[in-house]
Scaffold this motif. Structure first.
Motif, PDB file in Angstrom:
ATOM      1  N   LEU A  70     -20.998  47.646 -18.877  1.00 37.65           N
ATOM      2  CA  LEU A  70     -22.203  47.589 -19.693  1.00 37.65           C
ATOM      3  C   LEU A  70     -21.988  46.498 -20.732  1.00 37.65           C
ATOM      4  O   LEU A  70     -20.939  46.470 -21.384  1.00 37.65           O
ATOM      5  CB  LEU A  70     -22.437  48.915 -20.427  1.00 37.65           C
ATOM      6  N   VAL A  71     -22.959  45.613 -20.867  1.00 33.06           N
ATOM      7  CA  VAL A  71     -22.905  44.590 -21.911  1.00 33.06           C
ATOM      8  C   VAL A  71     -24.016  44.944 -22.905  1.00 33.06           C
ATOM      9  O   VAL A  71     -25.199  44.865 -22.569  1.00 33.06           O
ATOM     10  CB  VAL A  71     -23.117  43.169 -21.342  1.00 33.06           C
ATOM     11  N   LEU A  72     -23.621  45.382 -24.089  1.00 32.32           N
ATOM     12  CA  LEU A  72     -24.583  45.888 -25.073  1.00 32.32           C
ATOM     13  C   LEU A  72     -24.588  44.989 -26.303  1.00 32.32           C
ATOM     14  O   LEU A  72     -23.539  44.581 -26.789  1.00 32.32           O
ATOM     15  CB  LEU A  72     -24.214  47.314 -25.493  1.00 32.32           C
ATOM     16  N   GLN A  73     -25.787  44.697 -26.808  1.00 31.60           N
ATOM     17  CA  GLN A  73     -25.893  43.879 -28.022  1.00 31.60           C
ATOM     18  C   GLN A  73     -26.932  44.524 -28.936  1.00 31.60           C
ATOM     19  O   GLN A  73     -28.104  44.187 -28.911  1.00 31.60           O
ATOM     20  CB  GLN A  73     -26.249  42.426 -27.653  1.00 31.60           C
TER      21      GLN A  73
ATOM     22  N   VAL B  83     -26.952  44.871 -18.601  1.00 29.49           N
ATOM     23  CA  VAL B  83     -27.101  44.227 -19.906  1.00 29.49           C
ATOM     24  C   VAL B  83     -28.242  44.911 -20.662  1.00 29.49           C
ATOM     25  O   VAL B  83     -29.332  45.076 -20.117  1.00 29.49           O
ATOM     26  CB  VAL B  83     -27.413  42.714 -19.744  1.00 29.49           C
ATOM     27  N   ILE B  84     -27.964  45.357 -21.885  1.00 30.38           N
ATOM     28  CA  ILE B  84     -29.023  45.852 -22.783  1.00 30.38           C
ATOM     29  C   ILE B  84     -28.807  45.128 -24.102  1.00 30.38           C
ATOM     30  O   ILE B  84     -27.898  45.456 -24.861  1.00 30.38           O
ATOM     31  CB  ILE B  84     -28.983  47.382 -22.992  1.00 30.38           C
ATOM     32  N   ALA B  85     -29.627  44.100 -24.336  1.00 30.59           N
ATOM     33  CA  ALA B  85     -29.405  43.228 -25.496  1.00 30.59           C
ATOM     34  C   ALA B  85     -30.682  43.063 -26.303  1.00 30.59           C
ATOM     35  O   ALA B  85     -31.788  43.139 -25.763  1.00 30.59           O
ATOM     36  CB  ALA B  85     -28.912  41.852 -25.022  1.00 30.59           C
ATOM     37  N   GLY B  86     -30.500  42.859 -27.609  1.00 33.63           N
ATOM     38  CA  GLY B  86     -31.619  42.489 -28.461  1.00 33.63           C
ATOM     39  C   GLY B  86     -32.528  43.628 -28.859  1.00 33.63           C
ATOM     40  O   GLY B  86     -33.684  43.414 -29.195  1.00 33.63           O
ATOM     41  N   MET B  87     -32.016  44.858 -28.812  1.00 30.20           N
ATOM     42  CA  MET B  87     -32.824  45.973 -29.315  1.00 30.20           C
ATOM     43  C   MET B  87     -31.984  46.823 -30.246  1.00 30.20           C
ATOM     44  O   MET B  87     -30.777  46.632 -30.366  1.00 30.20           O
ATOM     45  CB  MET B  87     -33.453  46.779 -28.168  1.00 30.20           C
TER      46      MET B  87
END
Length: 233
Positions: A120-123, A94-98
């Motif tokens: 991959l969970v990307l936000q 998870v790579i979120a909030g950037m």
């Protein structure tokens, strides 16, 4: 989703991220901040690594993990991007909030780890078109997307994996094709926002001293594309 998630209050954005984490996952949450996502899913996954490049947020993450009695299930690591992991150690990242550009830099620097993961969970908070473009040209495919709303803000969450992907129209870099396939309930709102944004941009460029030039041509092209997409809904 198998066992229920830990009752930690998640914002709609983080709830959508957590929903993409499958049962039994070996998870890494990059730039974990408060470790909310690993804590929320801890009861239904195998293990989690919560990493952050900054000691302050990592300390907060550790406090939260301890508060929920999850120290045995979630470990914290002080590391930048994917540098704290070895390929195959986790199956879900998870790579979120950037920012989107930072997300692509993290994926590029840690390509072996990213490619070895099953998902991959990307936000990305910004530069979503650039994020999609990077994924499509660097051996990743977008499997699914969803939108989350918080007030008048809309967030896009991407589920990706290694593989080839073809994008058939320019507009799909800006508004993902997967959102159309899924008939995402927030898609009409996203299209209206983009049409509003690009209408303003086109008007401003037309009035500018320089006459807009190539930037105007591109903005007009995208505006027309978003209007077509709205008509196709």
């Amino acid at each position: 989703m198998g066992m229920a998630d830990t009752q930690i209050p998640l914002t709609p954005r983080l709830r959508a991220v957590a929903d993409y984490v499958p049962d039994g996952a070996r998870l890494a949450d990059i730039g974990t901040d408060h470790a909310y996502v690993p804590i929320a899913v801890a009861g239904r996954i195998a293990h989690a690594v919560a990493s952050d490049v900054r000691p302050g947020p990592l300390a907060r993450a550790s406090e939260n993990i301890a508060r929920y009695g999850l120290a045995g299930r979630i470990e914290t690591r002080l590391a930048g991007g994917l540098s704290g992991l070895v390929p195959g150690e986790v199956d879900t990242i998870v790579i979120a909030g950037m920012g989107g550009v930072l997300i692509t830099e993290i994926l590029e620097a840690g390509r072996a780890v990213a490619q070895a993961a099953e998902r991959l969970v990307l936000q990305p908070m910004t530069a979503i078109a650039e994020t999609r473009r990077y994924l499509c040209t660097h051996g990743f495919q977008i499997v699914s997307e969803r939108l989350a709303a918080e007030g008048d803000k809309l967030y896009t969450i991407l589920l990706c994996m290694s593989g080839k992907m073809t994008v058939t129209r320019e507009g799909y870099y800006h508004i993902g094709e997967a959102l159309f396939r899924a008939h995402d309930p927030l898609l009409p709102r996203l299209l209206e926002k983009q049409i509003g944004k690009y209408t303003k941009m086109v008007d401003g460029l037309r009035r500018s001293v320089s006459g807009g030039g190539p930037r105007l041509a591109e903005a007009e092209r995208l505006l027309a594309e978003f209007v077509r997409m709205r008509a196709e809904l």
